[in-house]
Scaffold this motif. Structure first.
Motif, PDB file in Angstrom:
ATOM      1  N   ALA B 330     -29.361  66.707  52.875  1.00 49.84           N
ATOM      2  CA  ALA B 330     -28.428  67.827  53.166  1.00 49.84           C
ATOM      3  C   ALA B 330     -28.105  68.637  52.271  1.00 49.84           C
ATOM      4  O   ALA B 330     -27.902  69.842  52.681  1.00 49.84           O
ATOM      5  N   ALA B 334     -28.845  72.866  52.805  1.00 51.16           N
ATOM      6  CA  ALA B 334     -27.960  73.960  52.583  1.00 51.16           C
ATOM      7  C   ALA B 334     -28.596  74.940  51.520  1.00 51.16           C
ATOM      8  O   ALA B 334     -28.461  76.028  51.299  1.00 51.16           O
ATOM      9  N   LYS B 358     -18.862  77.866  55.731  1.00 46.40           N
ATOM     10  CA  LYS B 358     -19.732  77.281  56.894  1.00 46.40           C
ATOM     11  C   LYS B 358     -20.260  75.854  56.107  1.00 46.40           C
ATOM     12  O   LYS B 358     -20.555  75.007  56.951  1.00 46.40           O
ATOM     13  N   GLU B 359     -20.715  75.818  54.843  1.00 43.73           N
ATOM     14  CA  GLU B 359     -21.421  74.823  54.627  1.00 43.73           C
ATOM     15  C   GLU B 359     -20.506  73.598  54.545  1.00 43.73           C
ATOM     16  O   GLU B 359     -20.872  72.447  54.566  1.00 43.73           O
ATOM     17  N   VAL B 362     -20.304  72.468  58.249  1.00 43.30           N
ATOM     18  CA  VAL B 362     -21.608  71.769  58.573  1.00 43.30           C
ATOM     19  C   VAL B 362     -21.437  70.483  58.011  1.00 43.30           C
ATOM     20  O   VAL B 362     -22.146  69.310  58.538  1.00 43.30           O
TER      21      VAL B 362
END
Lengths: 449, 449
Positions: B330, B334, B358-359, B362
């Motif tokens: 992950a 990113a 945003k990350e 997510v």
């Protein structure tokens, strides 16, 4: 000069003028280059963009629309404009740009825009809409300067000037016969320098690089880069001239392809827009993570199956995570070098063989070097030379396998026609995780118990 | 057309002709484009390349030399040639290409080549050698078409044709005053179309994009791409015209920078040549792996410090490797999106903030989704709902941290002036390894023991 960055003052002035009168807004906007307004647009709401586009002169408005990134959706502005203004703007756009933007709309909206256009422009765009976006046909501009091979110097020059009226820049002039078949290319320089009675056919360069419309855009980029071209003609199967692709279109293709490569190799779907929403990001990344979860369970099952070893020698657990982590990283290194190499040029069988052999050697040497360090730690810190030997062997073995995997998988994918970058590090590191657990646990079960 | 690939017949013919007579060899070579011979060179030993270059006409030989990749060392051919032939070839090269090649040689060899050249060429190349390779100055060609702003149409056109004699292609004409200061640009089209008594100063475009010689090549690429330029003038601090950079040079820069990005993000030194030897590959990758080994020991020490938990609950070991592996992947996702985004455009503070947010989102959603799956396995397969809860929390937590790390570290590096791509996945995945071990072990020690 510096590339453009918006500062707050720019934005505030424009936002203030948006509230007041249009004349002032127009004056302020004239200070910027169209590509700069396109960047400012990234900070403005839809209504503001629509308003700005409506009050700008059609020519300038079309340049702004051209400069907008696909991911900021120029088509949404276009479709919400007053139809008359919209037609003016679309008619100012280069055909290839207009087609790219219109193709993002649904069928009905496409028809609405095309019906309002003049017949010539509508026909050009309808033709271009039939080509796949990622091919030479989808990339080309149908607006080219073409002269008949039989023209003499003066008529040819007049023709070039007449046809170039609507083009900012002309790179090459294409010579065609009466059927529209491409005969060769000719430079403005050679026409200017020619004797007055020279004909185009005397000035032609007959050997030139061209592509057919169905060719993939990556291949077009490779040709333009290899032969240092500023433009390349696009033809159909009968060598009829359809259009041309210029080097500045290719720069965008290269950026797009490179972004795709980096994303795919990192396990992100190639469609994820870099500045997209979090919802899009979840949609693009979650499937890969779930694939990884499946393979991670596989790796974990290796540990379960050596339950006995782990119980008797809990220290082994601390070592296997090191072996697995190193394998993952070494595989990522080999993968990156190989994928990038394939995307810059195709490898012959011999080159592929040499690449795999090289990664084998690199894996062995890097594995043995790191293996010696791990051995030293086991020997001096844990006072367990036999454990050190196991971990030395496991490290060397895992890094050899990592190198072989990182190089071989993309090469095989390329041979069978799959994009090598989908051999993402997710898949390859999970593979090395499994081996990274299996090898030390198996060796430990044989040599230490 | 397809981009060129060598087949065995090509190679065999050329190798056979190399053994026989030169006339035949020359005839065969004439069938190829210079860039194709440059590709064939990759398969030939040094002596064969030297022989081919010596028998080709200087003009053609210089094109072949130009087309050779830096990593295939054209300078080695040049230095081993007969001095007279060498000077002929170097004088045919564009100044920027000649400079790039000569700059690879040591001081003494550089002098030897420059001394044999004619005065004008030697001066141009000596000037270019003073600029750093990665700047506008190092990239520019000093050979530009410049006309004085006071010339009238006819004289200007004569001047353009005279100066373009040695250039294949001219994109833009630069207008200078008597001091050589750049006043504006003018297109051939506007000169041709002008009235007979028009002066260059009447035809000028005064607003144009330019760069100073010290500007970094990445910035040049960004300007050319942003403003869709085919060339950009390079000036000194007093706006004196030094040269120009054309879009085809920028294509090479983009390929180079993209290769560097992919390699750095994967923990490979940016200097590694894709087709380099295994010794070079070891030198470029081993340091990163040793750094990783150090951090992996750190991660392993986390496991050691929870020795007690591991002994009492050996099943936890199988789960933590899953959490750690997912975190690494992950974070890589990113990281790839953020690094690529930064390299295409600078992010404002607000954009950076939005990216990190945003990350976070997510990471939370992808973490919780995968966490539910892991919970289900612990519940149904291992019949241990509490273990499932621990692993659900650990997965969610680790993927949030992975997203934050992958986005934040490159953004911080960029702010403090370090290339964000060195935040390679090696560093970031090791970080998520540590958290991936720490979080489940700590939670397990609190909730399960």
């Amino acid at each position: 000069m510096q590339s453009f960055e918006i500062d707050k003052t720019d934005l505030q002035r424009i936002k203030a003028a948006l509230e007041r009168d249009d004349a002032e807004l127009e004056t302020i906007l004239q200070e910027y280059h169209a590509s700069e307004i396109a960047i400012i647009f990234e900070k403005l709401p839809h209504e503001a963009k629509e308003k700005i586009i409506s009050i700008l002169p059609a020519q300038f408005a079309s340049e702004v629309i051209s400069e907008m990134d696909e991911e900021h959706h120029p088509e949404e502005i276009l479709i919400s404009l007053d139809p008359e203004k919209r037609s003016e703007i679309v008619e100012e756009l280069d055909y290839d740009v207009a087609t790219d933007i219109i193709s993002q709309l649904d069928e009905e909206d496409q028809q609405e825009i095309l019906e309002d256009l003049n017949e010539e422009d509508a026909t050009h765009i309808r033709t271009l809409l039939t080509y796949d976006e990622d091919t030479a046909g989808g990339l080309m501009n149908t607006d080219v300067i073409k002269v008949n091979v039989c023209l003499n110097k003066k008529n040819a020059l007049d023709e070039v000037i007449r046809q170039s009226e609507e083009m900012e820049e002309f790179y090459t002039i294409y010579a065609i016969d009466d059927e529209g078949t491409l005969q060769g290319i000719v430079s403005v320089k050679s026409i200017i320098k020619a004797r007055a009675d020279a004909k185009i056919k005397d000035l032609l360069v007959n050997e030139f690089v061209y592509v057919e419309a169905h060719v993939d855009q990556e291949e077009v980029a490779r040709l333009i880069s290899q032969y240092n071209l500023t433009s390349i003609p696009v033809v159909d199967a009968d060598m009829k001239l359809l259009g041309r692709i210029t080097v500045d279109d290719i720069i965008d293709v290269m950026e797009e392809e490179n972004t795709e490569d980096i994303l795919k190799i990192s396990g992100v779907s190639e469609d994820e827009e870099l500045a997209g929403s979090w919802q899009d990001a979840v949609k693009s990344r979650l499937p890969w993570l779930i694939v990884n979860l499946g393979t991670a369970f596989l790796a974990a099952s290796v540990i379960r199956s050596f339950d006995d070893t782990a119980k008797k020698l809990p220290i082994v657990a601390a070592y296997i995570v090191i072996i697995a982590s190193m394998g993952g990283n070494a595989a990522t290194q080999a993968l990156a070098v190989t994928v990038r190499r394939i995307s810059l040029s195709d490898l012959s069988d011999r080159q592929a063989y040499v690449t795999v052999l090289k990664e084998f050697l690199v894996g062995m040497i890097n594995g043995a070097t790191n293996g010696v360090i791990v051995f030293a730690v086991a020997y001096f810190y844990d006072a367990n030379p036999m454990l050190g030997l196991v971990m030395f062997l496991a490290m060397t073995g895992n890094l050899i396998i990592a190198g072989l995997t990182g190089a071989t998988i993309p090469l095989i994918l390329k041979r069978v026609g799959i994009d090598p970058a989908v051999a993402s590090s997710i898949i390859i590191t999970t593979f090395t995780d499994c081996i990274g657990f299996l090898l030390p646990l198996w060796l430990a079960s044989k040599l230490l118990l």
